[in-house]
Design an enzyme around this catalytic site. Structure first.
Site, PDB file in Angstrom:
ATOM      1  N   ASN A 175      -2.504  12.615  -2.848  1.00 51.23           N
ATOM      2  CA  ASN A 175      -3.774  12.886  -3.729  1.00 51.23           C
ATOM      3  C   ASN A 175      -4.404  14.174  -3.411  1.00 51.23           C
ATOM      4  O   ASN A 175      -4.697  15.234  -4.351  1.00 51.23           O
ATOM      5  CB  ASN A 175      -4.869  12.128  -3.534  1.00 51.23           C
ATOM      6  CG  ASN A 175      -5.094  11.308  -5.020  1.00 51.23           C
ATOM      7  OD1 ASN A 175      -4.738  11.590  -6.025  1.00 51.23           O
ATOM      8  ND2 ASN A 175      -5.780  10.180  -4.640  1.00 51.23           N
ATOM      9  N   GLU A 218      -5.149   2.527  -3.711  1.00 53.19           N
ATOM     10  CA  GLU A 218      -3.466   2.512  -3.571  1.00 53.19           C
ATOM     11  C   GLU A 218      -2.939   1.221  -3.181  1.00 53.19           C
ATOM     12  O   GLU A 218      -1.876   1.179  -2.859  1.00 53.19           O
ATOM     13  CB  GLU A 218      -2.980   3.781  -2.972  1.00 53.19           C
ATOM     14  CG  GLU A 218      -3.216   3.726  -1.412  1.00 53.19           C
ATOM     15  CD  GLU A 218      -4.540   4.405  -0.884  1.00 53.19           C
ATOM     16  OE1 GLU A 218      -5.600   4.067  -1.521  1.00 53.19           O
ATOM     17  OE2 GLU A 218      -4.526   4.857   0.258  1.00 53.19           O
ATOM     18  N   HIS A 266      -5.575  14.775  -8.444  1.00 52.22           N
ATOM     19  CA  HIS A 266      -5.704  13.427  -8.782  1.00 52.22           C
ATOM     20  C   HIS A 266      -4.947  13.191 -10.078  1.00 52.22           C
ATOM     21  O   HIS A 266      -4.487  11.869 -10.214  1.00 52.22           O
ATOM     22  CB  HIS A 266      -7.291  13.404  -9.292  1.00 52.22           C
ATOM     23  CG  HIS A 266      -7.918  13.280  -7.882  1.00 52.22           C
ATOM     24  ND1 HIS A 266      -8.258  11.955  -7.105  1.00 52.22           N
ATOM     25  CD2 HIS A 266      -8.712  14.160  -7.107  1.00 52.22           C
ATOM     26  CE1 HIS A 266      -8.771  12.238  -6.000  1.00 52.22           C
ATOM     27  NE2 HIS A 266      -9.344  13.691  -6.143  1.00 52.22           N
ATOM     28  N   ASP A 300       1.060  -1.174   0.072  1.00 48.90           N
ATOM     29  CA  ASP A 300      -0.135   0.046  -0.081  1.00 48.90           C
ATOM     30  C   ASP A 300       0.795   1.153   0.088  1.00 48.90           C
ATOM     31  O   ASP A 300       1.762   1.287   0.668  1.00 48.90           O
ATOM     32  CB  ASP A 300      -0.982  -0.014   1.198  1.00 48.90           C
ATOM     33  CG  ASP A 300      -1.890   1.031   1.532  1.00 48.90           C
ATOM     34  OD1 ASP A 300      -2.843   0.606   1.175  1.00 48.90           O
ATOM     35  OD2 ASP A 300      -1.387   2.130   1.736  1.00 48.90           O
ATOM     36  N   ASP A 347      -2.946   9.719  -9.981  1.00 51.46           N
ATOM     37  CA  ASP A 347      -3.153   8.669 -10.924  1.00 51.46           C
ATOM     38  C   ASP A 347      -1.765   8.429 -11.451  1.00 51.46           C
ATOM     39  O   ASP A 347      -1.313   7.077 -11.780  1.00 51.46           O
ATOM     40  CB  ASP A 347      -3.887   8.949 -12.334  1.00 51.46           C
ATOM     41  CG  ASP A 347      -5.515   8.881 -11.861  1.00 51.46           C
ATOM     42  OD1 ASP A 347      -5.495   8.590 -10.802  1.00 51.46           O
ATOM     43  OD2 ASP A 347      -6.232   9.494 -12.661  1.00 51.46           O
TER      44      ASP A 347
END
Ligand SMILES: [Mg+2]
Length: 302
Positions: free
Chosen positions: A184, A220, A189, A176, A193
């Protein structure tokens, strides 16, 4: 179906002259394999290298008739999705109904017109190509391009069974991205990404063996299933993952553990036995990931 290959048609008929006529007509556009018995047809269909994209199947054959061949094809997950067209002299409505109920796509009554057979084959092959494409897209994570959770679930299930059968160890790593939410929130975003894609690629590239697989588990979170791997092997890969992500040096000013993006990882390994389930196994790995988070992140626990 493999890319660039012409679709493969399997013609099954106990009368060689019938095969010849169909094979000649189809050979201009397709690769063609033939079988003169149901048994041979099932063997060819079961092997990945000779698995056809469509089967033209005679009904009346000695030993095993076409209905039985179709039933067995539909029963086997490996051959379940191959479209079957019956080609037969039996023209009763009930025969046709039986064939379609067994899962056949279509039913062609002899004597047939070759142009019609070709047109029907073409329709069904085109449909098969589309279905294959959709199927593969449904198993890939749209953002990162690596397998998605559905594909992971299927892979874990089959790896579990195989490990039981062969008495080999199996390992999982859950990982993770640390402090991804602040990443973020602060970078946006689009950057989030990009980070997910970069991390996914690095994790994927650090797998060494063809049967190892890493999937995006959600958000994630990523998970690897590693056949024939013990705890030590899993720990080594988890450590490699942490090092590989740190080496990307993706700036992360909002992380409390480093100035760049890092991951935490939890692993579990066992010899699958009856009484345990893949789900419990996954929970073990998840618990270890949780522990890695608790102990300060950017580390491996198992
Ligand atoms: Mg026959």
């Amino acid at each position: 179906m493999k890319n660039n290959d012409r679709p493969l048609i399997l013609i099954v008929d106990d009368t060689p002259t019938n095969i010849q006529i169909l094979a000649e007509a189809l050979r201009t556009e397709y690769r063609v394999k033939v079988a003169t018995s149901g048994k041979t047809a099932l063997e060819l269909a079961d092997k990945p290298e000779s698995r056809p994209d469509l089967i033209l199947l005679d009904v009346m054959m000695p030993e095993m008739d076409g209905y039985e061949v179709c039933r067995r094809l539909k029963e086997n997950p490996a051959t379940h999705d191959i479209p079957v067209i019956f080609v037969t002299a039996k023209s009763d409505v009930t025969d046709e109904e039986q064939g379609l109920r067994l899962g056949a796509m279509d039913y062609i009554v002899k004597p047939f017109h070759l142009a019609i057979v070709k047109a029907r084959v073409e329709n069904h092959v085109n449909l098969k190509i589309k279905t294959d494409l959709l199927e593969s897209l449904a198993l890939i994570d749209g953002l990162t391009g690596i397998p998605n959770r559905r594909r992971f679930d299927e892979t874990l299930e089959s790896a579990w069974k195989r490990a039981q059968r062969e008495s080999t160890p199996l390992a999982l790593i859950m990982t993770d991205i640390d402090y991804f939410k602040p990443y973020n929130d602060n970078y946006g975003h689009g950057a989030g990404d990009h980070c997910l894609k970069t991390v996914a690629k690095a994790l994927h590239n650090s797998l060494a063996r063809p049967n190892d697989m890493v999937a995006r588990y959600g958000g994630e979170e990523f998970v690897a299933v590693l056949p024939d791997t013990d705890a030590e092997g899993a720990r080594q890969l988890a450590e490699r993952w942490c090092a590989a992500i740190a080496a990307l040096k993706l700036p992360h000013r909002f992380s409390a553990v480093a100035d760049h993006v890092t991951v935490s990882a939890g692993y579990a390994a066992l010899d699958p036995v009856h009484g345990q389930s893949p789900k419990e196994f996954l929970e073990m790995a998840d618990k270890m990931l949780y522990r890695a988070k608790e102990q300060g992140r950017n580390r491996v626990c198992g």
